[in-house]
Design an enzyme around this catalytic site. Structure first.
Site, PDB file in Angstrom:
ATOM      1  N   TYR A 153      56.807   9.707  -3.682  1.00 10.45           N
ATOM      2  CA  TYR A 153      57.627  10.288  -4.757  1.00 10.45           C
ATOM      3  C   TYR A 153      58.115  11.692  -4.375  1.00 10.45           C
ATOM      4  CZ  TYR A 153      58.802  11.507  -9.639  1.00 10.45           C
ATOM      5  OH  TYR A 153      59.452  11.880 -10.787  1.00 10.45           O
ATOM      6  N   LYS A 157      61.972  12.890  -3.804  1.00 10.48           N
ATOM      7  CA  LYS A 157      62.587  13.927  -4.634  1.00 10.48           C
ATOM      8  C   LYS A 157      63.023  15.145  -3.806  1.00 10.48           C
ATOM      9  CE  LYS A 157      62.383  11.779  -8.613  1.00 10.48           C
ATOM     10  NZ  LYS A 157      63.617  11.354  -9.303  1.00 10.48           N
TER      11      LYS A 157
HETATM   12  P1  NAP Z   1      61.001   6.002 -17.234  1.00  7.28           P
HETATM   13  O1  NAP Z   1      60.566   6.281 -18.629  1.00  7.28           O
HETATM   14  O2  NAP Z   1      60.156   5.110 -16.390  1.00  7.28           O
HETATM   15  O3  NAP Z   1      62.500   5.443 -17.273  1.00  7.28           O
HETATM   16  C1  NAP Z   1      63.174   5.135 -16.091  1.00  7.28           C
HETATM   17  C2  NAP Z   1      64.345   4.221 -16.372  1.00  7.28           C
HETATM   18  O4  NAP Z   1      64.956   3.895 -15.105  1.00  7.28           O
HETATM   19  C3  NAP Z   1      63.913   2.902 -17.001  1.00  7.28           C
HETATM   20  O5  NAP Z   1      64.843   2.510 -17.974  1.00  7.28           O
HETATM   21  C4  NAP Z   1      63.909   1.959 -15.816  1.00  7.28           C
HETATM   22  O6  NAP Z   1      64.115   0.600 -16.127  1.00  7.28           O
HETATM   23  C5  NAP Z   1      65.076   2.478 -15.015  1.00  7.28           C
HETATM   24  N1  NAP Z   1      65.027   2.033 -13.628  1.00  7.28           N
HETATM   25  C6  NAP Z   1      63.933   1.823 -12.850  1.00  7.28           C
HETATM   26  N2  NAP Z   1      64.296   1.369 -11.647  1.00  7.28           N
HETATM   27  C7  NAP Z   1      65.654   1.281 -11.642  1.00  7.28           C
HETATM   28  C8  NAP Z   1      66.621   0.863 -10.698  1.00  7.28           C
HETATM   29  N3  NAP Z   1      66.264   0.406  -9.488  1.00  7.28           N
HETATM   30  N4  NAP Z   1      67.925   0.902 -11.041  1.00  7.28           N
HETATM   31  C9  NAP Z   1      68.309   1.327 -12.267  1.00  7.28           C
HETATM   32  N5  NAP Z   1      67.436   1.709 -13.222  1.00  7.28           N
HETATM   33  C10 NAP Z   1      66.118   1.700 -12.916  1.00  7.28           C
HETATM   34  O7  NAP Z   1      61.133   7.359 -16.402  1.00  7.28           O
HETATM   35  P2  NAP Z   1      61.483   8.843 -16.908  1.00  7.28           P
HETATM   36  O8  NAP Z   1      60.218   9.563 -17.135  1.00  7.28           O
HETATM   37  O9  NAP Z   1      62.496   8.770 -17.989  1.00  7.28           O
HETATM   38  O10 NAP Z   1      62.121   9.454 -15.579  1.00  7.28           O
HETATM   39  C11 NAP Z   1      63.529   9.553 -15.377  1.00  7.28           C
HETATM   40  C12 NAP Z   1      63.780  10.372 -14.120  1.00  7.28           C
HETATM   41  O11 NAP Z   1      63.181  11.656 -14.257  1.00  7.28           O
HETATM   42  C13 NAP Z   1      63.177   9.760 -12.863  1.00  7.28           C
HETATM   43  O12 NAP Z   1      64.020   9.979 -11.762  1.00  7.28           O
HETATM   44  C14 NAP Z   1      61.880  10.534 -12.695  1.00  7.28           C
HETATM   45  O13 NAP Z   1      61.455  10.537 -11.361  1.00  7.28           O
HETATM   46  C15 NAP Z   1      62.324  11.898 -13.178  1.00  7.28           C
HETATM   47  N6  NAP Z   1      61.221  12.764 -13.609  1.00  7.28           N
HETATM   48  C16 NAP Z   1      60.455  12.458 -14.679  1.00  7.28           C
HETATM   49  C17 NAP Z   1      59.444  13.313 -15.070  1.00  7.28           C
HETATM   50  C18 NAP Z   1      58.572  13.062 -16.274  1.00  7.28           C
HETATM   51  O14 NAP Z   1      57.695  13.888 -16.539  1.00  7.28           O
HETATM   52  N7  NAP Z   1      58.778  11.986 -17.018  1.00  7.28           N
HETATM   53  C19 NAP Z   1      59.208  14.490 -14.345  1.00  7.28           C
HETATM   54  C20 NAP Z   1      60.007  14.773 -13.252  1.00  7.28           C
HETATM   55  C21 NAP Z   1      61.021  13.913 -12.901  1.00  7.28           C
HETATM   56  P3  NAP Z   1      62.814  -0.358 -16.484  1.00  7.28           P
HETATM   57  O15 NAP Z   1      62.630  -0.208 -17.924  1.00  7.28           O
HETATM   58  O16 NAP Z   1      63.230  -1.732 -16.088  1.00  7.28           O
HETATM   59  O17 NAP Z   1      61.677   0.122 -15.651  1.00  7.28           O
END
Ligand code: NAP
Length: 245
Positions: A153, A157
């Site tokens: 990861y 990133k």
């Molecule tokens: P999340 O709740 O897991 O949501 C991710 C979304 O992306 C889900 O709808 C998922 O679909 C979709 N997805 C997964 N694989 C995909 C693909 N191959 N093509 C298109 N869509 C896809 O994650 P999140 O927490 O909202 O995170 C969003 C972004 O922020 C990510 O890049 C993550 O790395 C980044 N981020 C998050 C955090 C945090 O604290 N949450 C911190 C730093 C960075 P499914 O429902 O089918 O899985």
């Protein structure tokens, strides 16, 4: 209404941070293409955006596949005639300590987080170059600086940061800005999966003492997508309540 009638594509917008970003952009007047690998959640999110009075198009997209990325941009042009804003948000984690990490876990995370960002960025930039206008915002992570159990990861990133800065340089003369946001610890299904003990430890490391919301990220995306940020490019902005000092 800083983004009235702009056309924004948000990947991974079916739920979590992506859904929050899409809502913030729509509240400022943008029409939204909701791209997600899960078309059911994408369709539901699109219905919510329509209730805000904007147009919304759900498109089933696995960002790790070039053909899907190309289809996403083609569908956007077919429906709206242009693409002003791209938010590369789709991302996954497959955490494990380095010595236990399977090659499959490494490959999956690099494919979605890094190759997926490249695929959509490339497909959109081809159109934005012709338009001589574009705003690209890549969602990296505070973990790009390194985090135990997240070699795959963190590497993906960090790759997004390098990709952002290179694309920003290549596209600057075409009036296209490219920036990255590094969320800290945001309340979504991705983080809800961590054990209570880890959750408490994470909160204790945040100077503001609380978890962030998808809207906290969406508000910064709106700024970077707006005319207020027209001279901002190649930047990496932490949004984490002071987590990264
Ligand atoms: P999340 O709740 O897991 O949501 C991710 C979304 O992306 C889900 O709808 C998922 O679909 C979709 N997805 C997964 N694989 C995909 C693909 N191959 N093509 C298109 N869509 C896809 O994650 P999140 O927490 O909202 O995170 C969003 C972004 O922020 C990510 O890049 C993550 O790395 C980044 N981020 C998050 C955090 C945090 O604290 N949450 C911190 C730093 C960075 P499914 O429902 O089918 O899985």
């Amino acid at each position: 209404m800083r983004l009235e009638n702009k056309v924004a594509v948000v990947t991974g917008a079916g739920r979590g941070i992506g859904k929050g970003i899409a809502a913030c952009l729509a509240e400022e007047g943008a029409n939204i293409v909701v791209a997600d690998v899960n078309i059911e959640v994408a369709a539901l999110a699109a219905e919510e955006i329509k209730r805000l009075g904007r147009k919304a198009l759900p498109v089933k997209t696995d960002v790790s596949k070039w053909d899907d990325a190309q289809n996403l941009i083609t569908s956007t042009i077919h429906e709206f005639g242009r693409i002003d804003i791209l938010v590369n948000n789709a991302g996954i984690n497959r955490d494990a300590m380095l010595h236990k990490m399977a090659l499959e876990q490494w490959d999956q995370v690099i494919a979605v987080n890094l190759t997926g960002t490249f695929n959509c960025l490339k497909a959109a930039a081809m159109v934005m170059r012709e338009q001589e206008y574009g705003r690209i915002i890549n969602i990296s992570s505070a973990s790009w600086l390194g985090n135990i159990g997240q070699a795959n990861y963190s590497a993906s990133k960090a790759g997004v940061v390098g990709l952002t800065k290179t694309a920003a340089r290549e596209l600057a003369k075409k009036n296209i800005t490219v920036n990255a946001i590094c969320p800290g610890f945001i309340d979504t299904e991705m983080t809800r999966g961590v054990p209570d003990k880890v959750w408490d430890t994470m909160i204790s490391k945040i100077p503001m003492g609380k978890v962030g919301t998808p809207g906290d990220i969406g508000n910064v995306v709106v700024f970077l997508a707006s005319d207020d940020a027209s001279y901002v490019t190649a930047e990496v902005i932490n949004v984490g309540g002071g987590m990264v000092l």
